[in-house]
Design a protein around this motif. Structure first.
Motif, PDB file in Angstrom:
ATOM      1  N   LYS A 755      11.248 -55.752  -8.849  1.00  0.00           N
ATOM      2  CA  LYS A 755      12.429 -56.266  -9.269  1.00  0.00           C
ATOM      3  C   LYS A 755      11.864 -57.246 -10.643  1.00  0.00           C
ATOM      4  CE  LYS A 755      15.591 -56.403  -5.504  1.00  0.00           C
ATOM      5  NZ  LYS A 755      16.339 -56.957  -4.633  1.00  0.00           N
ATOM      6  N   LEU A 756      10.934 -58.127 -10.433  1.00  0.00           N
ATOM      7  CA  LEU A 756      10.388 -58.642 -11.572  1.00  0.00           C
ATOM      8  C   LEU A 756      10.037 -58.009 -12.731  1.00  0.00           C
ATOM      9  CD1 LEU A 756       9.353 -61.618 -12.593  1.00  0.00           C
ATOM     10  CD2 LEU A 756       7.244 -61.386 -11.294  1.00  0.00           C
ATOM     11  N   VAL A 757       9.156 -56.751 -12.539  1.00  0.00           N
ATOM     12  CA  VAL A 757       8.899 -55.987 -13.554  1.00  0.00           C
ATOM     13  C   VAL A 757       9.881 -55.308 -14.344  1.00  0.00           C
ATOM     14  CG1 VAL A 757       7.903 -53.815 -14.096  1.00  0.00           C
ATOM     15  CG2 VAL A 757       6.669 -55.379 -12.552  1.00  0.00           C
ATOM     16  N   GLN A 758      11.154 -55.020 -13.485  1.00  0.00           N
ATOM     17  CA  GLN A 758      12.398 -54.727 -14.304  1.00  0.00           C
ATOM     18  C   GLN A 758      13.150 -55.801 -14.967  1.00  0.00           C
ATOM     19  OE1 GLN A 758      14.993 -52.876 -11.304  1.00  0.00           O
ATOM     20  NE2 GLN A 758      13.364 -51.797 -10.395  1.00  0.00           N
ATOM     21  N   LEU A 759      13.137 -57.102 -14.560  1.00  0.00           N
ATOM     22  CA  LEU A 759      13.437 -58.353 -15.266  1.00  0.00           C
ATOM     23  C   LEU A 759      12.654 -58.503 -16.553  1.00  0.00           C
ATOM     24  CD1 LEU A 759      14.533 -60.656 -12.411  1.00  0.00           C
ATOM     25  CD2 LEU A 759      16.058 -59.407 -13.800  1.00  0.00           C
ATOM     26  N   LEU A 760      11.497 -58.189 -16.381  1.00  0.00           N
ATOM     27  CA  LEU A 760      10.436 -58.407 -17.511  1.00  0.00           C
ATOM     28  C   LEU A 760      10.953 -57.650 -18.781  1.00  0.00           C
ATOM     29  CD1 LEU A 760       6.865 -58.837 -16.034  1.00  0.00           C
ATOM     30  CD2 LEU A 760       8.327 -60.761 -16.946  1.00  0.00           C
ATOM     31  N   GLU A 761      11.813 -56.397 -18.689  1.00  0.00           N
ATOM     32  CA  GLU A 761      12.122 -55.572 -19.446  1.00  0.00           C
ATOM     33  C   GLU A 761      13.511 -56.079 -20.049  1.00  0.00           C
ATOM     34  OE1 GLU A 761      10.379 -53.228 -21.104  1.00  0.00           O
ATOM     35  OE2 GLU A 761       8.483 -53.719 -19.715  1.00  0.00           O
ATOM     36  N   SER A 762      14.153 -57.100 -19.435  1.00  0.00           N
ATOM     37  CA  SER A 762      15.612 -57.469 -19.782  1.00  0.00           C
ATOM     38  C   SER A 762      15.458 -58.440 -21.116  1.00  0.00           C
ATOM     39  CB  SER A 762      16.253 -58.188 -18.660  1.00  0.00           C
ATOM     40  OG  SER A 762      15.394 -59.484 -18.351  1.00  0.00           O
ATOM     41  N   PRO A 763      16.611 -58.678 -21.702  1.00  0.00           N
ATOM     42  CA  PRO A 763      16.622 -59.546 -22.651  1.00  0.00           C
ATOM     43  C   PRO A 763      16.054 -61.227 -22.475  1.00  0.00           C
ATOM     44  CG  PRO A 763      18.686 -58.076 -22.853  1.00  0.00           C
ATOM     45  CD  PRO A 763      17.813 -58.058 -21.521  1.00  0.00           C
ATOM     46  N   VAL A 764      16.023 -61.508 -21.231  1.00  0.00           N
ATOM     47  CA  VAL A 764      15.993 -62.883 -20.862  1.00  0.00           C
ATOM     48  C   VAL A 764      14.415 -63.016 -21.106  1.00  0.00           C
ATOM     49  CG1 VAL A 764      15.520 -64.358 -19.017  1.00  0.00           C
ATOM     50  CG2 VAL A 764      17.629 -63.090 -19.107  1.00  0.00           C
ATOM     51  N   PHE A 765      13.456 -62.076 -21.049  1.00  0.00           N
ATOM     52  CA  PHE A 765      12.212 -62.138 -21.383  1.00  0.00           C
ATOM     53  C   PHE A 765      11.470 -61.564 -22.521  1.00  0.00           C
ATOM     54  CE2 PHE A 765      12.110 -62.881 -16.731  1.00  0.00           C
ATOM     55  CZ  PHE A 765      11.266 -63.721 -16.574  1.00  0.00           C
TER      56      PHE A 765
END
Length: 958
Positions: A755-765
């Motif tokens: 999930k963290l890897v997926q979040l790294l691809e989000s606008p937040v990061f």
């Protein structure tokens, strides 16, 4: 009586009894002309006791009834002195078992009443009771006879009930005016009662109003409607005595009964409204103390209409208040002016200006009690609908009287808002809206606590008005403006009217003040006093019980009420909040999202207006609820956290929860809770400011906030790692990765990393992905991401992160090697250190604007980075790492010193060895021979060189 008359009256044939009655009539006439009242008295006595009371001789009873009717016709106006002996035996025959006797009794009473007229009103209760029973008679002929008698009695009551005085009860008037015979006295003495007495009749009506027979109910409704139509009787003042019975009639299956009852109730409601408007108009006129030029015309018109007669008076009363509201108050205003000008010597002129309805007293509280009772006890749709309509109308009539019934109303109106019947649901919504608007219009609690203090500053003009009677200059003008504002808001409803009546104008005369005190209602004296009449504790208890209601609309409305009441009187709500707080927490498990949202708003509102101890207690109890109800945490946890962060301080919530979770002994729950908090911290739009605060550790508050979160986040390894990425503490994140090797890689941890890897691809990061373009400035960022890549199995997350690192590494190298193509070996040799990559690479050959601008930009960012690093040096990173490290196994105490001294150091080569494998997959994607012959070192620059060579080779082949 003569013997032949007596024999004829006792005959079984009707014709012979009728001929005997005609002979008896002639005999009585002769005796009356001769003045032989003794013989008449003996004849009446003989007819009553020898015939009418002969229970077991039906023919004799029939003869006695027809004989009494003949005697009454013969007596004419003189029948009044004999009615006391004539009426009882006739009434006794109404209950005879023989239907013919009952019919002849109706016929006889009809003839007697037709002759006696107003005198029969002395026996109205007895006649009414007998007719009430005959209305449900099983014999059709008897019912027809009773209907004829009923019509006659109604005509007599309509003409004479309001003013008729019996001849027997007014002998002085009869002796002074023989021509009038005392029958209709224009101005009877005040101590002489009328023949018809409404107070005497109401107990009988109360007794009969509970009947079930539809014919009797129709009979009662017709009489109630008739008595209400007589203006001078004012039946509406006795409305609470029989209103409950009328409401029961609404559930009658007979449509005629239902329709007649509905019409009667609407008339009563209109009359109550009219009386309230008249009284309010009189109070306003006394307060204003003046009128326009057209006031005398209105006054004279009203006086003429009253003097013209009863019918005209009725029309004026019925139309004037309904057509135009000011007309109801104008005559009263004229009355006030005339009273002031005329004085004591011209009292009769003041009496001419009397307005119908101004002295009628209606017990609104009793009526409201009946309405609320039927609303709670009756399940009939029509009864509930009518009760709600009446209650809604009382906000226009007397809103101040509704306050004591607010708790009971809430207990029954809120469930009605979820009724299956659309009309009931709409009516309940209207009542709920009106009640809430009225409560909101009352003064809040702080203004009621402020009058004792006297300060030169005037924060609230309304309270200062009452405290400072001497106001001059600017303060006086401000006071006048506030008063005019109150007058404008008075038109919104009776609540505002009642408030403005009690507030005198600054330049009111002493006489006007006296009139105000005399005309204002006691309950509308002070809006602050009205607010005190509301039982907050009972209201909160009633609303709390609605949390158990099965309908979502009711629960949402209950929470909306609690929110509004807490805004009105936060101290009163908090004083009893100990009992409602567990219920509010339990409501967070409600399946309806709207209920949870309102509940969170209320809890946030209470926490915002309370001290820190209450807020901490709220957070602790919320965490306990999450711990005991894991399903709530899974389904509503994110919603609850986000809503609280919107309503309250997000940093305060996270700090408090972090302190609680750090000390939590349930490690499994703490890990799950930290994971939820961390996911919200990364993804929630409501926490964008909090993320910006974490990204800059250049302030003391930011550092302490990061440390607080870090110590609690240590319950979850992946959450701690993501927190460091969010705070741009990449070196600390890399150090955490080294400790990951000592942890057991469970499926749950791998899912979190995925999930963290997926979040790294989000606008937040986005900022993190852009920082990958500056490897010389953020060297540990690459190590963190490559380490994360090594922790992942071959999966979609692995491929996504690998593609991201490959693309960013190639772009970074091309930017460095922009001046011209270089050999792979020279590049790798020139970039053996990260500092060389960031320094002289792009500056070797001037390439226009890019070569000119980049050093300056890097220099400025390096300065800011160094300043941030200097400020962040206050964080004790080693202590945080010690906090994160798992405790040594308890099974082998002797080996603990040896393992504790070398877990990080010996494991670091193993954890640093994984970076070469990422180069192998990158080398297998293009043709292998071009890169297999370039064994470079395990540095970041070497990896970049190999990857750049692969890209260059592909370009050359293309």
């Amino acid at each position: 009586m003569d013997a032949n008359i007596a024999k004829a009256l006792n005959d079984r044939l009707y014709d012979k009894r009728k001929s005997g009655a005609l002979e008896l009539e002639g005999l009585v006439r002769e005796s009356l002309v001769a003045g032989d009242h003794d013989r008449i008295q003996r004849i009446v006595h003989q007819l009553c006791h020898d015939y009418a009371y002969a229970v077991h001789q039906p023919h004799a009873r029939n003869g006695g009834l027809i004989g009494l009717a003949a005697a009454s016709i013969a007596l004419g106006s003189e029948v009044a002195r004999y009615l006391e002996e004539i009426v009882p035996p006739v009434l006794a025959c109404f209950t005879d078992q023989d239907a013919r006797v009952r019919y002849y009794a109706c016929e006889s009473m009809y003839n007697i009443a037709k002759v006696a007229k107003g005198e029969i009103l002395l026996y109205f209760n007895e006649v009414f009771d007998a007719l009430c029973k005959l209305a449900a008679d099983s014999e059709l002929s008897v019912k027809n006879g009773a209907e004829l008698l009923d019509r006659l009695i109604k005509d007599i009551v309509s003409e004479n009930a309001a003013s008729y005085v019996s001849v027997l009860q007014a002998p002085p008037t009869a002796s002074n005016d023989d021509s009038d015979s005392g029958r209709r006295v224009a101005t009877p003495p005040s101590d002489v009662p009328n023949a018809f007495s409404l107070p005497r009749f109401i107990p009988l009506l109360q007794e009969r109003i509970h009947v079930l027979n539809p014919f009797t109910r129709s009979f009662l409704v017709s009489w109630i409607t008739l008595l209400d139509s007589i203006p001078d009787l004012e039946l509406v003042s006795y409305l609470p005595s029989f209103l409950g019975g009328l409401f029961k009639f609404l559930s009658d299956p007979n449509q005629d009964v239902h329709t007649a009852t509905q019409v009667a109730l609407e008339r009563f409601l209109a009359e109550v409204k009219k009386i309230a408007r008249i009284k309010r108009g009189i109070a306003e006129s006394r307060k204003s103390g003046g009128l326009g030029d057209d006031a005398p015309k209105l006054s004279s018109a009203s006086v003429k209409s009253e003097r013209s007669g009863g019918s005209a008076n009725t029309d004026v009363v019925a139309t004037a208040p309904a057509d135009e509201a000011p007309a109801a108050s104008d005559p009263s205003e004229v009355n006030t002016i005339n009273d002031e000008k005329s004085g004591a010597g011209d009292a009769s002129a003041g009496e001419d200006d009397w307005i119908p309805g101004q002295d009628v007293q209606v017990d609104h509280s009793k009526i409201l009690d009946i309405l609320v009772t039927f609303l709670s006890e009756s399940s009939e749709e029509e009864i509930q609908l009518t009760s709600l309509r009446w209650i809604d109308s009382f906000f226009e009539i007397c809103p101040e009287d509704i306050l004591p019934f607010v708790p009971r109303l809430l207990s029954h109106v809120l469930p009605a808002m979820s009724s299956d019947v659309e009309q009931v649901r709409q009516a309940a919504n209207r009542v709920n809206t009106s009640l809430m608007e009225y409560i909101v219009s009352l003064p809040d609690e702080p203004p009621r606590a402020e009058p004792p203090r006297a300060e030169p500053a005037v924060p609230q003009v309304a309270s200062t008005e009452r405290l400072q009677p001497q106001l001059t200059g600017e303060a006086l003008s401000r006071r006048e403006s506030v008063f005019s504002t109150k007058l404008r808001t008075a038109s919104r409803g009776p609540a505002a009217d009642s408030r403005t009546v009690a507030t005198p104008s600054p330049d009111a005369t002493p006489e006007g003040t006296v009139d105000e005190k005399a005309g204002a209602d006691a309950g509308a004296g002070d809006p602050a006093q009205l607010s005190m009449n509301l039982d907050y504790e009972a209201a909160v208890n009633a609303l709390t019980l609605q949390f158990l209601n099965e309908h979502e609309a009711t629960r949402v409305a209950a929470l909306a009420w609690l929110i509004m009441l807490h805004r009105k009187a936060p101290r009163k709500i908090l004083a009893i909040n100990d009992g409602t707080f567990p219920a509010l927490l339990k409501t967070l498990s409600d399946p309806a999202e709207a209920v949870v949202t309102r509940d969170l708003l209320l809890l946030s509102q209470i926490s915002r207006n309370s001290d820190d101890s209450y807020f901490s207690s709220f957070m602790v109890n919320l965490l306990k609820l999450f711990c005991t109800d894991r399903r709530l945490l899974e389904t509503r946890g994110n919603l609850i956290i986000r809503r609280l962060c919107v309503s309250l301080s997000a940093e305060r919530i996270y700090r408090t929860m972090a302190d609680c979770l750090e000390k939590d002994e349930d490690l499994e729950f703490a890990s799950i809770m930290v994971q939820n908090l961390n996911n919200n911290l990364i993804t929630a739009p409501e926490l964008a400011d909090l993320r910006k605060r974490l990204r800059s550790l250049d302030s003391r508050d930011g550092q302490t906030f990061f440390v607080t979160l870090f110590r609690a986040w240590c319950h979850n390894a992946v959450a701690t790692f993501s927190l460091c990425l969010l705070a741009q503490a990449y070196e600390q994140a890399y150090n955490l990765l080294q400790i990951f090797g000592e942890l057991e890689m469970t499926v749950n941890m791998l899912i979190q990393i995925d999930k963290l890897v997926q979040l790294l691809e989000s606008p937040v990061f986005t900022y993190l992905r852009l920082q990958l373009l500056e490897p010389e400035k953020y060297p540990h960022l690459y190590k963190c991401l490559y380490g994360l890549l090594m922790l992942l199995p071959q999966s979609s997350a692995f491929a996504a992160l690998k593609n991201r690192l490959n693309s960013v590494s190639a772009i970074g190298y091309l930017h460095i090697a922009h001046p011209g193509p270089r050999a792979m070996g020279s590049i790798s040799g020139a970039s053996t250190s990260s500092s060389a990559v960031g320094g002289s690479g792009p500056g070797g050959a001037g390439s226009g604007a890019s070569a000119f601008e980049r050093p300056n930009r890097l220099k400025a960012r390096d300065d800011s980075y160094s300043a941030a690093a200097a400020n962040a040096s206050a964080i004790r990173w080693a202590d945080l790492l010690d906090k994160f490290k798992p405790p040594p196994p308890a099974a082998s105490p002797p080996t603990r010193p040896a393992s504790s001294s070398a877990p990080a150091r010996p494991a670091s080569p193993r954890r640093r060895a994984p970076p070469p494998p990422p180069s192998a997959p990158r080398a297998r994607t293009p043709p292998g021979p071009a890169r297999s012959a370039s064994p470079s070192k395990g540095t970041l620059a070497g990896n970049l060189g190999r990857l750049a060579g692969g890209v260059g080779g592909r370009k050359g082949r293309k």
